[in-house]
Design a protein around this motif. Structure first.
Motif, PDB file in Angstrom:
ATOM      1  N   ARG A  32       0.748  -1.127   0.073  1.00  0.00           N
ATOM      2  CA  ARG A  32      -0.094  -0.152   0.125  1.00  0.00           C
ATOM      3  C   ARG A  32       0.994   1.195   0.113  1.00  0.00           C
ATOM      4  NH1 ARG A  32      -0.077   4.025   3.837  1.00  0.00           N
ATOM      5  NH2 ARG A  32      -0.281   2.272   5.473  1.00  0.00           N
ATOM      6  N   ILE A  36       0.547   4.087  -2.875  1.00  0.00           N
ATOM      7  CA  ILE A  36      -0.227   5.301  -2.695  1.00  0.00           C
ATOM      8  C   ILE A  36       0.482   6.302  -1.606  1.00  0.00           C
ATOM      9  CG2 ILE A  36      -2.457   4.736  -3.510  1.00  0.00           C
ATOM     10  CD1 ILE A  36      -2.968   4.331  -0.292  1.00  0.00           C
ATOM     11  N   GLU A  39      -0.779   8.736   1.289  1.00  0.00           N
ATOM     12  CA  GLU A  39      -2.242   9.293   1.143  1.00  0.00           C
ATOM     13  C   GLU A  39      -3.203   8.600   1.886  1.00  0.00           C
ATOM     14  OE1 GLU A  39      -3.069   9.751  -3.228  1.00  0.00           O
ATOM     15  OE2 GLU A  39      -0.873   9.467  -3.625  1.00  0.00           O
ATOM     16  N   TYR A  41      -6.386   6.827   3.304  1.00  0.00           N
ATOM     17  CA  TYR A  41      -7.274   5.711   2.772  1.00  0.00           C
ATOM     18  C   TYR A  41      -8.209   5.172   3.827  1.00  0.00           C
ATOM     19  CZ  TYR A  41      -4.333   2.557   5.517  1.00  0.00           C
ATOM     20  OH  TYR A  41      -3.654   1.982   6.476  1.00  0.00           O
ATOM     21  N   LEU A 116      -8.145  -0.565  -4.914  1.00  0.00           N
ATOM     22  CA  LEU A 116      -8.099   0.942  -4.418  1.00  0.00           C
ATOM     23  C   LEU A 116      -8.705   1.837  -5.505  1.00  0.00           C
ATOM     24  CD1 LEU A 116      -5.647  -1.158  -3.146  1.00  0.00           C
ATOM     25  CD2 LEU A 116      -4.135   1.143  -3.238  1.00  0.00           C
ATOM     26  N   LEU A 118      -9.591   6.049  -6.048  1.00  0.00           N
ATOM     27  CA  LEU A 118      -9.570   7.335  -5.496  1.00  0.00           C
ATOM     28  C   LEU A 118     -10.725   8.125  -5.576  1.00  0.00           C
ATOM     29  CD1 LEU A 118      -7.392   9.354  -4.474  1.00  0.00           C
ATOM     30  CD2 LEU A 118      -6.780   9.704  -6.757  1.00  0.00           C
ATOM     31  N   TRP A 124      -8.696   7.317  -0.907  1.00  0.00           N
ATOM     32  CA  TRP A 124      -8.477   6.201  -1.566  1.00  0.00           C
ATOM     33  C   TRP A 124      -9.507   5.223  -0.583  1.00  0.00           C
ATOM     34  CZ3 TRP A 124      -6.216   4.727  -5.985  1.00  0.00           C
ATOM     35  CH2 TRP A 124      -5.026   5.627  -6.638  1.00  0.00           C
ATOM     36  N   HIS A 125     -10.498   4.465  -1.390  1.00  0.00           N
ATOM     37  CA  HIS A 125     -11.358   3.522  -0.920  1.00  0.00           C
ATOM     38  C   HIS A 125     -10.671   2.100  -1.107  1.00  0.00           C
ATOM     39  CE1 HIS A 125     -14.889   6.232  -0.067  1.00  0.00           C
ATOM     40  NE2 HIS A 125     -14.117   7.122  -1.021  1.00  0.00           N
ATOM     41  N   ILE A 126     -10.601   1.183  -0.017  1.00  0.00           N
ATOM     42  CA  ILE A 126     -10.025  -0.148  -0.613  1.00  0.00           C
ATOM     43  C   ILE A 126     -10.958  -1.255  -0.190  1.00  0.00           C
ATOM     44  CG2 ILE A 126      -8.046  -1.680   0.130  1.00  0.00           C
ATOM     45  CD1 ILE A 126      -6.237   0.766   1.300  1.00  0.00           C
TER      46      ILE A 126
END
Length: 248
Positions: A32, A36, A39, A41, A116, A118, A124-126
């Protein structure tokens, strides 16, 4: 005293973050960070749907489907697998594509897969799902490479387009070995870039792809951009360029 208090707060936050990971693994945080960095998340299985087989009998061809259209105005979609030697799968700049993708991948062993996405606010949504398999798919040489007609078939493919209300589903397939380079004596040889555009040269998406994608790859994308002709430009690591068109 202040340092001790800050340390306690940091550890508490880290533990909470880790606890929210629905499928914890020792590799997740390193991958991760590589992708990213620092950033922001959140884990978000509510808005990201990932479908995989209950058990992947064939580790060379594992179908996955990701649907994150609940996240409005999504900007980018990245997939990776925690325990694959080639962790990255696909990196999509969602200029005019919806955050939806379907494709087949190779898996080296049972692994969590991550999507992931954006959003427009830079968060960021995971999404996470687990692929169960005996594995071994990444360390097997491509069968297509052994095809006597490889030079003749390389880059041959097609696009089919299906309309559903205001959405267009673009299904494509192409003959390509997608060699990982992990087998001794076999060099990396895979499609590493796709650009989707219309016949008016409007770019829908620019996509990076990796050799963790199965050989003779099949992709499904969705868009609301209407056109008479969708065009896919595909490039591979040997400098070849292939063009697929939905216009018959």
């Amino acid at each position: 005293m202040l340092r001790v208090l800050l340390l306690i707060i940091f550890l508490f936050a880290s533990i909470n973050l880790y606890a929210k990971n629905p499928i914890s693994s020792p590799n997740f945080d390193d991958i991760r960070k590589e992708i990213i960095a620092d950033e922001k998340y959140v884990f978000d299985d509510k808005n990201i749907l990932i479908k995989v087989p209950k058990f992947a009998d064939n580790p060379l061809q594992v179908p996955i489907f990701v649907d994150a259209k609940k996240i409005k105005n999504a900007k980018r979609l990245i997939l990776f697998a925690d325990f694959n030697p080639i962790t990255k799968i696909i990196d999509m700049d969602l200029e005019k594509l919806l955050p939806i993708v379907s494709l087949n991948i190779k898996v080296a062993q049972e692994t969590p897969i991550r999507a992931l996405v954006l959003d427009k606010n830079g968060l960021w949504h995971i999404g996470s799902e687990n692929i169960k398999s005996f594995g071994g798919g990444c360390s097997v040489g491509s069968l297509s490479s052994l095809n006597e007609e490889l030079k003749k078939l390389l880059g041959k493919g097609k696009i089919s387009v299906y309309k559903n209300n205001t959405t267009f589903k673009i299904k494509s397939s192409i003959f390509h070995p997608m060699e990982t380079g992990l087998v001794f004596g076999n060099e990396e040889f895979y499609i590493n870039k796709i650009r989707i555009k219309t016949d008016k040269n409007i770019v829908l998406s620019t996509i990076k792809t990796y050799s963790s994608i199965s050989e003779n790859p099949r992709f499904t994308f969705e868009t609301k951009e209407e056109t008479k002709n969708f065009i896919l430009e595909l490039h591979d690591t040997s400098g070849n360029e292939f063009l697929l068109s939905s216009k018959k």
